[in-house]
Design a protein around this motif. Structure first.
Motif, PDB file in Angstrom:
ATOM      1  N   VAL A 133       5.512  -5.341   7.325  1.00 36.01           N
ATOM      2  CA  VAL A 133       5.766  -4.109   6.591  1.00 36.01           C
ATOM      3  C   VAL A 133       4.421  -3.442   6.306  1.00 36.01           C
ATOM      4  CG1 VAL A 133       5.807  -5.336   4.356  1.00 36.01           C
ATOM      5  CG2 VAL A 133       6.938  -3.117   4.548  1.00 36.01           C
ATOM      6  N   THR A 134       4.399  -2.122   6.359  1.00 34.15           N
ATOM      7  CA  THR A 134       3.153  -1.431   6.050  1.00 34.15           C
ATOM      8  C   THR A 134       2.964  -1.360   4.531  1.00 34.15           C
ATOM      9  OG1 THR A 134       4.259   0.711   6.216  1.00 34.15           O
ATOM     10  CG2 THR A 134       3.106  -0.088   8.174  1.00 34.15           C
ATOM     11  N   ALA A 135       1.722  -1.413   4.109  1.00 37.19           N
ATOM     12  CA  ALA A 135       1.409  -1.442   2.680  1.00 37.19           C
ATOM     13  C   ALA A 135       1.856  -0.184   1.953  1.00 37.19           C
ATOM     14  CB  ALA A 135      -0.089  -1.667   2.480  1.00 37.19           C
ATOM     15  N   ASP A 136       2.058   0.920   2.683  1.00 35.47           N
ATOM     16  CA  ASP A 136       2.511   2.157   2.043  1.00 35.47           C
ATOM     17  C   ASP A 136       4.033   2.265   1.964  1.00 35.47           C
ATOM     18  OD1 ASP A 136       2.727   2.474   4.817  1.00 35.47           O
ATOM     19  OD2 ASP A 136       2.160   4.587   4.781  1.00 35.47           O
ATOM     20  N   ASN A 137       4.749   1.262   2.458  1.00 42.36           N
ATOM     21  CA  ASN A 137       6.211   1.264   2.398  1.00 42.36           C
ATOM     22  C   ASN A 137       6.653   0.608   1.086  1.00 42.36           C
ATOM     23  OD1 ASN A 137       8.971   0.917   2.678  1.00 42.36           O
ATOM     24  ND2 ASN A 137       8.861   0.159   4.771  1.00 42.36           N
ATOM     25  N   GLU A 138       6.497   1.343   0.011  1.00 47.33           N
ATOM     26  CA  GLU A 138       6.794   0.799  -1.314  1.00 47.33           C
ATOM     27  C   GLU A 138       8.259   0.396  -1.489  1.00 47.33           C
ATOM     28  OE1 GLU A 138       5.090   3.336  -4.315  1.00 47.33           O
ATOM     29  OE2 GLU A 138       3.165   3.371  -3.252  1.00 47.33           O
ATOM     30  N   PRO A 139       9.230   1.190  -1.009  1.00 50.97           N
ATOM     31  CA  PRO A 139      10.630   0.739  -1.139  1.00 50.97           C
ATOM     32  C   PRO A 139      10.888  -0.571  -0.397  1.00 50.97           C
ATOM     33  CG  PRO A 139      10.547   3.076  -0.587  1.00 50.97           C
ATOM     34  CD  PRO A 139       9.152   2.541  -0.443  1.00 50.97           C
ATOM     35  N   GLY A 140      10.331  -0.705   0.799  1.00 54.15           N
ATOM     36  CA  GLY A 140      10.494  -1.937   1.565  1.00 54.15           C
ATOM     37  C   GLY A 140       9.870  -3.125   0.860  1.00 54.15           C
ATOM     38  N   ARG A 150       7.430 -13.600   0.250  1.00 47.40           N
ATOM     39  CA  ARG A 150       6.069 -13.678  -0.279  1.00 47.40           C
ATOM     40  C   ARG A 150       5.098 -13.129   0.761  1.00 47.40           C
ATOM     41  NH1 ARG A 150       5.799 -19.862  -2.553  1.00 47.40           N
ATOM     42  NH2 ARG A 150       7.654 -19.742  -3.868  1.00 47.40           N
ATOM     43  N   GLU A 151       4.046 -12.515   0.282  1.00 49.43           N
ATOM     44  CA  GLU A 151       3.010 -12.066   1.215  1.00 49.43           C
ATOM     45  C   GLU A 151       2.310 -13.284   1.781  1.00 49.43           C
ATOM     46  OE1 GLU A 151      -1.133  -9.543   1.279  1.00 49.43           O
ATOM     47  OE2 GLU A 151       0.458  -8.802  -0.034  1.00 49.43           O
ATOM     48  N   GLU A 152       2.177 -13.316   3.118  1.00 48.16           N
ATOM     49  CA  GLU A 152       1.538 -14.440   3.786  1.00 48.16           C
ATOM     50  C   GLU A 152       0.245 -14.043   4.478  1.00 48.16           C
ATOM     51  OE1 GLU A 152       4.623 -16.052   6.340  1.00 48.16           O
ATOM     52  OE2 GLU A 152       5.297 -17.355   4.705  1.00 48.16           O
ATOM     53  N   GLY A 153       0.075 -12.758   4.695  1.00 50.92           N
ATOM     54  CA  GLY A 153      -1.139 -12.303   5.348  1.00 50.92           C
ATOM     55  C   GLY A 153      -1.187 -10.791   5.380  1.00 50.92           C
ATOM     56  N   ARG A 154      -2.358 -10.284   5.663  1.00 46.60           N
ATOM     57  CA  ARG A 154      -2.554  -8.833   5.664  1.00 46.60           C
ATOM     58  C   ARG A 154      -3.554  -8.484   6.755  1.00 46.60           C
ATOM     59  NH1 ARG A 154      -2.192  -4.577   1.442  1.00 46.60           N
ATOM     60  NH2 ARG A 154      -0.893  -6.077   0.343  1.00 46.60           N
ATOM     61  N   LEU A 155      -3.143  -7.594   7.636  1.00 47.87           N
ATOM     62  CA  LEU A 155      -4.043  -7.072   8.658  1.00 47.87           C
ATOM     63  C   LEU A 155      -4.579  -5.746   8.121  1.00 47.87           C
ATOM     64  CD1 LEU A 155      -1.777  -7.772  11.749  1.00 47.87           C
ATOM     65  CD2 LEU A 155      -3.697  -9.142  10.925  1.00 47.87           C
ATOM     66  N   ARG A 156      -5.841  -5.759   7.763  1.00 48.31           N
ATOM     67  CA  ARG A 156      -6.431  -4.597   7.108  1.00 48.31           C
ATOM     68  C   ARG A 156      -6.509  -3.403   8.050  1.00 48.31           C
ATOM     69  NH1 ARG A 156     -11.746  -5.581   5.651  1.00 48.31           N
ATOM     70  NH2 ARG A 156     -11.854  -6.918   7.464  1.00 48.31           N
ATOM     71  N   GLU A 157      -6.039  -2.259   7.546  1.00 48.29           N
ATOM     72  CA  GLU A 157      -6.116  -0.984   8.260  1.00 48.29           C
ATOM     73  C   GLU A 157      -5.662  -1.102   9.720  1.00 48.29           C
ATOM     74  OE1 GLU A 157      -9.855   0.989   7.623  1.00 48.29           O
ATOM     75  OE2 GLU A 157      -9.745   0.686   5.454  1.00 48.29           O
ATOM     76  N   ALA A 158      -4.527  -1.747   9.926  1.00 48.59           N
ATOM     77  CA  ALA A 158      -4.032  -2.001  11.278  1.00 48.59           C
ATOM     78  C   ALA A 158      -3.061  -0.936  11.780  1.00 48.59           C
ATOM     79  CB  ALA A 158      -3.349  -3.366  11.322  1.00 48.59           C
ATOM     80  N   ILE A 159      -2.559  -0.102  10.884  1.00 51.20           N
ATOM     81  CA  ILE A 159      -1.556   0.895  11.259  1.00 51.20           C
ATOM     82  C   ILE A 159      -2.126   2.292  11.014  1.00 51.20           C
ATOM     83  CG2 ILE A 159       0.777   1.757  10.825  1.00 51.20           C
ATOM     84  CD1 ILE A 159       0.755  -1.079  11.993  1.00 51.20           C
ATOM     85  N   ARG A 160      -2.057   3.130  12.038  1.00 49.78           N
ATOM     86  CA  ARG A 160      -2.581   4.492  11.930  1.00 49.78           C
ATOM     87  C   ARG A 160      -1.531   5.412  11.322  1.00 49.78           C
ATOM     88  NH1 ARG A 160      -6.626   7.180  14.771  1.00 49.78           N
ATOM     89  NH2 ARG A 160      -6.753   5.478  16.247  1.00 49.78           N
ATOM     90  N   ARG A 161      -1.945   6.188  10.366  1.00 56.15           N
ATOM     91  CA  ARG A 161      -1.142   7.250   9.769  1.00 56.15           C
ATOM     92  C   ARG A 161      -1.914   8.555   9.938  1.00 56.15           C
ATOM     93  NH1 ARG A 161       3.019   4.394   9.677  1.00 56.15           N
ATOM     94  NH2 ARG A 161       3.646   3.233   7.838  1.00 56.15           N
ATOM     95  N   GLU A 162      -1.234   9.676   9.733  1.00 54.35           N
ATOM     96  CA  GLU A 162      -1.927  10.961   9.813  1.00 54.35           C
ATOM     97  C   GLU A 162      -3.060  11.044   8.808  1.00 54.35           C
ATOM     98  OE1 GLU A 162       0.777  14.236   9.590  1.00 54.35           O
ATOM     99  OE2 GLU A 162       1.940  13.535  11.296  1.00 54.35           O
ATOM    100  N   SER A 163      -2.885  10.386   7.662  1.00 52.18           N
ATOM    101  CA  SER A 163      -3.885  10.445   6.604  1.00 52.18           C
ATOM    102  C   SER A 163      -4.955   9.359   6.717  1.00 52.18           C
ATOM    103  CB  SER A 163      -3.190  10.322   5.246  1.00 52.18           C
ATOM    104  OG  SER A 163      -2.487   9.096   5.176  1.00 52.18           O
ATOM    105  N   GLY A 164      -4.845   8.500   7.720  1.00 49.17           N
ATOM    106  CA  GLY A 164      -5.806   7.416   7.878  1.00 49.17           C
ATOM    107  C   GLY A 164      -5.090   6.126   8.261  1.00 49.17           C
TER     108      GLY A 164
END
Length: 180
Positions: A133-140, A150-164
Motif C-alpha cells: 500500500v502506498t503511504a499516502d493511501n490513508e483510507p487503505g 502490521r507494517e513489515e517494511g517500507r520502500l522509501r520513495e518507491a512510487i511516483r506521484r505527480e507531486s513527487g
C-alpha cells in the motif's frame, strides 16, 4: 443474486466472472479517483479488456478473485483477490478495489477484507497474507490496521506521484493474529 461464497453483514463475495465485465466496471478503471492508489489506471480499459483479464483467473489454483456485492440491491461495487497464493509456504498477497464511489468510506472494504481473511485462514489454511500500500493511501492504511495487519517494511520513495515520490509500505498478518 450471484452465487455467494462468503456472506457478510452488508456485502457478499462471489467468484468474479467475465459476465462482471461491464461498462460500469470499465468506468471504475478509467476513473482517476478510483485508481489513484492502484497500479492500474495507466491505460484505458474496455469491457473486452476487463473480460480477458478476468478470464485469466478462471480455474487457477493460485488465485482467488472475488466480486464485492452489496446485499441491498445485489450490486457489484468492487473486487478483492488473493494472488498469488503460495500453497507451499501458506501465503498470499491481498488486493482490493472499491470501484463504486458511493460505496467508499462506508466500511465495505474493511468488511470485504475481514471476510476474505477469515476464508484464507480458516478454510484455505493459509498462514500469512501480505499486501502493498502506498503511504499516502490513508483510507487503505486505516482499513488494514483495523483488521490486524502490521507494517513489515517500507520502500522509501518507491512510487511516483505527480507531486513527487511516496513510500511503498508492505504489511502482513498471520493466521494467529487475525481476530475477525
Amino acid at each position: 443474486m450471484k452465487a455467494p461464497i462468503l456472506m457478510g453483514e452488508r456485502i457478499y463475495l462471489s467468484p468474479l466472472t467475465s459476465a462482471d465485465a461491464t461498462s460500469t466496471y470499465a468506468g471504475w478503471l478509467n476513473d482517476a479517483e478510483t485508481t489513484r492508489f492502484m497500479e492500474s489506471g495507466r491505460r484505458t480499459e474496455t469491457v473486452e479488456s476487463i473480460a480477458a483479464y478476468i478470464e485469466k483467473y478462471e480455474g487457477r489454483s493460485d488465485a482467488l478473485f472475488l466480486a464485492i456485492v452489496l446485499k441491498d440491491g445485489d450490486r457489484h461495487v468492487g473486487n478483492v483477490k488473493l494472488e498469488p497464493i503460495n500453497w507451499t509456504h501458506g501465503g498470499a498477497i491481498l488486493g482490493i478495489m472499491i470501484g463504486a464511489a458511493e460505496a467508499r468510506g462506508k466500511g465495505m472494504g474493511t468488511e470485504a477484507v475481514r471476510l476474505v481473511l477469515a476464508h484464507a485462514f480458516r478454510e484455505m489454511k493459509l498462514h500469512r497474507v501480505t499486501l502493498g500500500v502506498t503511504a499516502d493511501n490513508e483510507p487503505g492504511l486505516r482499513c488494514y490496521l483495523k483488521v490486524g495487519f502490521r507494517e513489515e517494511g517500507r520502500l522509501r520513495e518507491a512510487i511516483r506521484r505527480e507531486s513527487g515520490f511516496v513510500d511503498h509500505v508492505w504489511m502482513g498478518i498471520l493466521d494467529r493474529e487475525f481476530a475477525g
